[in-house]
Motif scaffolding. Structure first.
Motif, PDB file in Angstrom:
ATOM      1  N   LYS A   1      -4.521  14.126  16.758  1.00 54.24           N
ATOM      2  CA  LYS A   1      -5.964  14.216  16.578  1.00 54.24           C
ATOM      3  C   LYS A   1      -6.256  14.671  15.155  1.00 54.24           C
ATOM      4  O   LYS A   1      -5.763  15.711  14.714  1.00 54.24           O
ATOM      5  CB  LYS A   1      -6.577  15.184  17.587  1.00 54.24           C
ATOM      6  N   GLU A   2      -7.073  13.890  14.464  1.00 52.47           N
ATOM      7  CA  GLU A   2      -7.393  14.206  13.070  1.00 52.47           C
ATOM      8  C   GLU A   2      -8.050  15.579  12.921  1.00 52.47           C
ATOM      9  O   GLU A   2      -7.699  16.350  12.014  1.00 52.47           O
ATOM     10  CB  GLU A   2      -8.317  13.127  12.512  1.00 52.47           C
ATOM     11  N   LEU A   3      -8.967  15.915  13.800  1.00 47.27           N
ATOM     12  CA  LEU A   3      -9.667  17.195  13.673  1.00 47.27           C
ATOM     13  C   LEU A   3      -8.692  18.362  13.770  1.00 47.27           C
ATOM     14  O   LEU A   3      -8.834  19.368  13.069  1.00 47.27           O
ATOM     15  CB  LEU A   3     -10.746  17.313  14.748  1.00 47.27           C
ATOM     16  N   ARG A   4      -7.695  18.231  14.627  1.00 44.60           N
ATOM     17  CA  ARG A   4      -6.717  19.306  14.799  1.00 44.60           C
ATOM     18  C   ARG A   4      -5.606  19.222  13.738  1.00 44.60           C
ATOM     19  O   ARG A   4      -5.268  20.226  13.101  1.00 44.60           O
ATOM     20  CB  ARG A   4      -6.102  19.225  16.192  1.00 44.60           C
ATOM     21  N   ASP A   5      -5.032  18.035  13.568  1.00 50.13           N
ATOM     22  CA  ASP A   5      -3.812  17.894  12.788  1.00 50.13           C
ATOM     23  C   ASP A   5      -4.052  17.740  11.288  1.00 50.13           C
ATOM     24  O   ASP A   5      -3.103  17.810  10.502  1.00 50.13           O
ATOM     25  CB  ASP A   5      -2.997  16.713  13.319  1.00 50.13           C
ATOM     26  N   ILE A   6      -5.302  17.554  10.884  1.00 49.19           N
ATOM     27  CA  ILE A   6      -5.647  17.584   9.460  1.00 49.19           C
ATOM     28  C   ILE A   6      -6.628  18.720   9.186  1.00 49.19           C
ATOM     29  O   ILE A   6      -6.328  19.666   8.472  1.00 49.19           O
ATOM     30  CB  ILE A   6      -6.236  16.239   8.983  1.00 49.19           C
ATOM     31  N   ASN A   7      -7.800  18.650   9.800  1.00 52.75           N
ATOM     32  CA  ASN A   7      -8.859  19.595   9.449  1.00 52.75           C
ATOM     33  C   ASN A   7      -8.530  21.040   9.795  1.00 52.75           C
ATOM     34  O   ASN A   7      -8.902  21.965   9.053  1.00 52.75           O
ATOM     35  CB  ASN A   7     -10.173  19.184  10.121  1.00 52.75           C
ATOM     36  N   GLU A   8      -7.854  21.268  10.922  1.00 52.37           N
ATOM     37  CA  GLU A   8      -7.500  22.642  11.290  1.00 52.37           C
ATOM     38  C   GLU A   8      -6.203  23.101  10.644  1.00 52.37           C
ATOM     39  O   GLU A   8      -5.950  24.302  10.578  1.00 52.37           O
ATOM     40  CB  GLU A   8      -7.396  22.759  12.812  1.00 52.37           C
ATOM     41  N   ARG A   9      -5.422  22.168  10.158  1.00 53.52           N
ATOM     42  CA  ARG A   9      -4.125  22.508   9.552  1.00 53.52           C
ATOM     43  C   ARG A   9      -4.246  22.750   8.052  1.00 53.52           C
ATOM     44  O   ARG A   9      -3.504  23.547   7.489  1.00 53.52           O
ATOM     45  CB  ARG A   9      -3.155  21.364   9.814  1.00 53.52           C
ATOM     46  N   ASP A  10      -5.210  22.079   7.421  1.00 55.11           N
ATOM     47  CA  ASP A  10      -5.338  22.133   5.970  1.00 55.11           C
ATOM     48  C   ASP A  10      -6.450  23.071   5.522  1.00 55.11           C
ATOM     49  O   ASP A  10      -7.517  23.122   6.127  1.00 55.11           O
ATOM     50  CB  ASP A  10      -5.632  20.742   5.413  1.00 55.11           C
TER      51      ASP A  10
ATOM     52  N   SER B   1       0.616  18.797   0.151  1.00 54.53           N
ATOM     53  CA  SER B   1       0.050  17.609   0.777  1.00 54.53           C
ATOM     54  C   SER B   1       0.828  17.246   2.039  1.00 54.53           C
ATOM     55  O   SER B   1       1.855  17.841   2.343  1.00 54.53           O
ATOM     56  CB  SER B   1       0.047  16.437  -0.212  1.00 54.53           C
ATOM     57  N   PHE B   2       0.298  16.289   2.790  1.00 52.52           N
ATOM     58  CA  PHE B   2       0.930  15.848   4.039  1.00 52.52           C
ATOM     59  C   PHE B   2       1.268  17.017   4.964  1.00 52.52           C
ATOM     60  O   PHE B   2       2.320  17.070   5.586  1.00 52.52           O
ATOM     61  CB  PHE B   2       2.165  15.006   3.745  1.00 52.52           C
ATOM     62  N   GLY B   3       0.340  17.978   5.007  1.00 54.05           N
ATOM     63  CA  GLY B   3       0.472  19.079   5.951  1.00 54.05           C
ATOM     64  C   GLY B   3       1.651  19.991   5.707  1.00 54.05           C
ATOM     65  O   GLY B   3       2.079  20.713   6.615  1.00 54.05           O
TER      66      GLY B   3
ATOM     67  N   HIS C   1       0.840  -1.195   0.000  1.00 52.98           N
ATOM     68  CA  HIS C   1       0.000   0.000   0.000  1.00 52.98           C
ATOM     69  C   HIS C   1       0.871   1.240   0.000  1.00 52.98           C
ATOM     70  O   HIS C   1       1.942   1.257   0.573  1.00 52.98           O
ATOM     71  CB  HIS C   1      -0.899   0.050   1.245  1.00 52.98           C
ATOM     72  N   LEU C   2       0.359   2.292  -0.608  1.00 54.43           N
ATOM     73  CA  LEU C   2       0.936   3.634  -0.507  1.00 54.43           C
ATOM     74  C   LEU C   2       0.344   4.310   0.713  1.00 54.43           C
ATOM     75  O   LEU C   2      -0.848   4.156   0.984  1.00 54.43           O
ATOM     76  CB  LEU C   2       0.579   4.442  -1.758  1.00 54.43           C
ATOM     77  N   PRO C   3       1.149   5.057   1.485  1.00 52.49           N
ATOM     78  CA  PRO C   3       0.554   5.745   2.637  1.00 52.49           C
ATOM     79  C   PRO C   3      -0.509   6.731   2.196  1.00 52.49           C
ATOM     80  O   PRO C   3      -0.275   7.550   1.325  1.00 52.49           O
ATOM     81  CB  PRO C   3       1.749   6.465   3.276  1.00 52.49           C
ATOM     82  N   ASN C   4      -1.705   6.637   2.795  1.00 53.55           N
ATOM     83  CA  ASN C   4      -2.739   7.620   2.520  1.00 53.55           C
ATOM     84  C   ASN C   4      -2.414   8.898   3.250  1.00 53.55           C
ATOM     85  O   ASN C   4      -1.637   8.913   4.193  1.00 53.55           O
ATOM     86  CB  ASN C   4      -4.100   7.087   2.967  1.00 53.55           C
ATOM     87  N   GLU C   5      -3.075   9.974   2.841  1.00 53.61           N
ATOM     88  CA  GLU C   5      -2.675  11.271   3.358  1.00 53.61           C
ATOM     89  C   GLU C   5      -3.014  11.430   4.825  1.00 53.61           C
ATOM     90  O   GLU C   5      -2.248  11.988   5.575  1.00 53.61           O
ATOM     91  CB  GLU C   5      -3.366  12.374   2.543  1.00 53.61           C
ATOM     92  N   GLY C   6      -4.154  10.987   5.285  1.00 57.28           N
ATOM     93  CA  GLY C   6      -4.533  11.377   6.631  1.00 57.28           C
ATOM     94  C   GLY C   6      -4.966  10.251   7.526  1.00 57.28           C
ATOM     95  O   GLY C   6      -4.927   9.095   7.176  1.00 57.28           O
TER      96      GLY C   6
ATOM     97  N   VAL D   1      -2.449  22.271   2.394  1.00 55.65           N
ATOM     98  CA  VAL D   1      -2.227  22.831   3.713  1.00 55.65           C
ATOM     99  C   VAL D   1      -2.411  24.341   3.676  1.00 55.65           C
ATOM    100  O   VAL D   1      -2.315  24.969   2.601  1.00 55.65           O
ATOM    101  CB  VAL D   1      -0.803  22.462   4.195  1.00 55.65           C
ATOM    102  N   LYS D   2      -2.666  24.938   4.812  1.00 58.15           N
ATOM    103  CA  LYS D   2      -2.790  26.392   4.887  1.00 58.15           C
ATOM    104  C   LYS D   2      -1.467  27.063   4.560  1.00 58.15           C
ATOM    105  O   LYS D   2      -0.384  26.511   4.769  1.00 58.15           O
ATOM    106  CB  LYS D   2      -3.278  26.794   6.277  1.00 58.15           C
ATOM    107  N   HIS D   3      -1.566  28.289   4.085  1.00 55.05           N
ATOM    108  CA  HIS D   3      -0.401  29.016   3.564  1.00 55.05           C
ATOM    109  C   HIS D   3       0.719  29.151   4.591  1.00 55.05           C
ATOM    110  O   HIS D   3       1.905  29.129   4.236  1.00 55.05           O
ATOM    111  CB  HIS D   3      -0.835  30.391   3.071  1.00 55.05           C
ATOM    112  N   ALA D   4       0.371  29.295   5.852  1.00 55.77           N
ATOM    113  CA  ALA D   4       1.398  29.538   6.884  1.00 55.77           C
ATOM    114  C   ALA D   4       2.414  28.408   6.971  1.00 55.77           C
ATOM    115  O   ALA D   4       3.546  28.624   7.429  1.00 55.77           O
ATOM    116  CB  ALA D   4       0.724  29.734   8.246  1.00 55.77           C
ATOM    117  N   TYR D   5       2.066  27.213   6.515  1.00 52.27           N
ATOM    118  CA  TYR D   5       2.939  26.056   6.661  1.00 52.27           C
ATOM    119  C   TYR D   5       3.963  25.912   5.536  1.00 52.27           C
ATOM    120  O   TYR D   5       4.832  25.044   5.608  1.00 52.27           O
ATOM    121  CB  TYR D   5       2.095  24.777   6.742  1.00 52.27           C
ATOM    122  N   VAL D   6       3.868  26.723   4.508  1.00 54.38           N
ATOM    123  CA  VAL D   6       4.778  26.567   3.369  1.00 54.38           C
ATOM    124  C   VAL D   6       5.488  27.876   3.038  1.00 54.38           C
ATOM    125  O   VAL D   6       4.981  28.963   3.302  1.00 54.38           O
ATOM    126  CB  VAL D   6       4.035  26.051   2.114  1.00 54.38           C
ATOM    127  N   SER D   7       6.669  27.732   2.467  1.00 51.74           N
ATOM    128  CA  SER D   7       7.426  28.853   1.907  1.00 51.74           C
ATOM    129  C   SER D   7       7.888  28.403   0.527  1.00 51.74           C
ATOM    130  O   SER D   7       8.744  27.525   0.399  1.00 51.74           O
ATOM    131  CB  SER D   7       8.629  29.196   2.784  1.00 51.74           C
TER     132      SER D   7
END
Length: 309
Positions: free
Chosen positions: A74-83, A148-150, A4-9, A90-96
């Protein structure tokens, strides 16, 4: 074994002081330039990059002087609130994205073996090298994806670029002896191009088959500074490998609810190594699933730990 390939979340899933070892002595013999820089003793730890966003959260359990940690996930925090778009963007703050100026796609000729890679950082003289191996169904685009992947791969790119390192994400054509030979050739290539500085091989999911195969290749092990297994399979015969004999530092990360490769099996391998005072570390994400380690592993923490062994 499952494939299997790792799924995203969760829903559905440089560096510090170089330690002299038998493996590095072998490296000096295989790559003469190691005698010049491979045992250099004062390379700096990786500088922080968005640690406030990517560092591990609440530690639920800790043992072995911090080498075994259970991290709250926690999925709600570490996926839904992050993406911005869960599991896709992912939200803009996480990337440069300025790091894209240091990114290229290329096909390497590795002694007659052609390998497609994405590279961030210089093709010569890197202070360190990280190679990421994807799972089944992936290619170099997975390890190149900024969103992807936060945003974790974007962080790795920026850590490499900011610290004079190089990051390779190759397309693995098969997870058998041919794939192992391709990645062994890439490791030797990266070590030679960097003048013998550390190479870290990281493998996710089915890509762990490549890591375990490389662990048996003495010439590759001699060029490695460490290995990372993220949500991967267990190698019950690791103690017979060249990597084990060289005491190559091993970092593991896994989701406690992984339905592809059981966390308990990998924890068992970690404990058997720890009982022999082998250099190893394990991060377990409580309630995390198969793709969680790729999203949540703190690259800076892992790479600095490997470099300090």
């Amino acid at each position: 074994m499952a494939r299997h390939l790792p799924n995203e979340g969760g829903r559905r899933l440089i560096m510090s002081t170089t330690v002299f070892s038998v493996g590095r002595l072998m490296a000096a013999l295989l790559f003469p330039s190691f005698l010049v820089v491979g045992f250099a003793a004062e390379a700096a730890a990786l500088k922080p990059y968005k640690d406030e966003l990517f560092a591990y959260g609440n530690v639920l359990e800790e043992a072995d002087g911090g080498d075994f940690r259970v991290i709250d996930y926690k999925e709600l925090r570490d996926i839904n609130e992050r993406d911005q778009i869960p599991e896709r963007r992912v939200k803009h703050a996480y990337v440069s994205l300025g790091v894209k100026s240091a990114q290229v796609n290329e096909t390497l000729d590795l002694g007659g073996r052609r390998l497609d890679v994405m590279r961030v950082g210089p093709d010569r003289g890197a202070a360190f090298t990280v190679i990421f191996i994807h799972g089944r169904g992936g290619d170099r685009r997975l390890g190149a994806n900024d969103f992807s992947f936060g945003g974790n791969f974007n962080r790795l790119k920026n850590l490499a670029a900011a610290n004079g390192g190089t990051y390779y994400a190759p397309s693995v054509r098969s997870f058998d002896a041919e794939g192992v030979a391709d990645i062994t050739a890439l490791i030797r290539f990266a070590a030679e191009r960097s003048g013998g500085r550390p190479v870290v091989l990281s493998c996710a999911s089915m890509g762990s088959f490549i890591c375990w195969g490389v662990a048996r290749e003495q010439s590759a092990v001699a060029a490695l500074g460490g290995m990372m297994i993220m949500g991967g399979a267990v190698d019950p015969n690791f103690a017979k490998s060249a990597a084990y004999k060289a005491r190559l530092p091993m970092f593991f990360s896994h989701g406690s609810l992984d339905s592809v490769y059981r966390a308990e099996d990998q924890v068992g391998l970690y404990r058997s190594l720890k009982a022999k005072d082998y250099p190893t570390r394990f991060v377990l994400f409580e309630t995390g699933s198969h793709g969680t380690p790729v999203r949540m592993t703190d690259w800076r923490d892992a790479l600095n730990w490997i470099a300090s062994r």
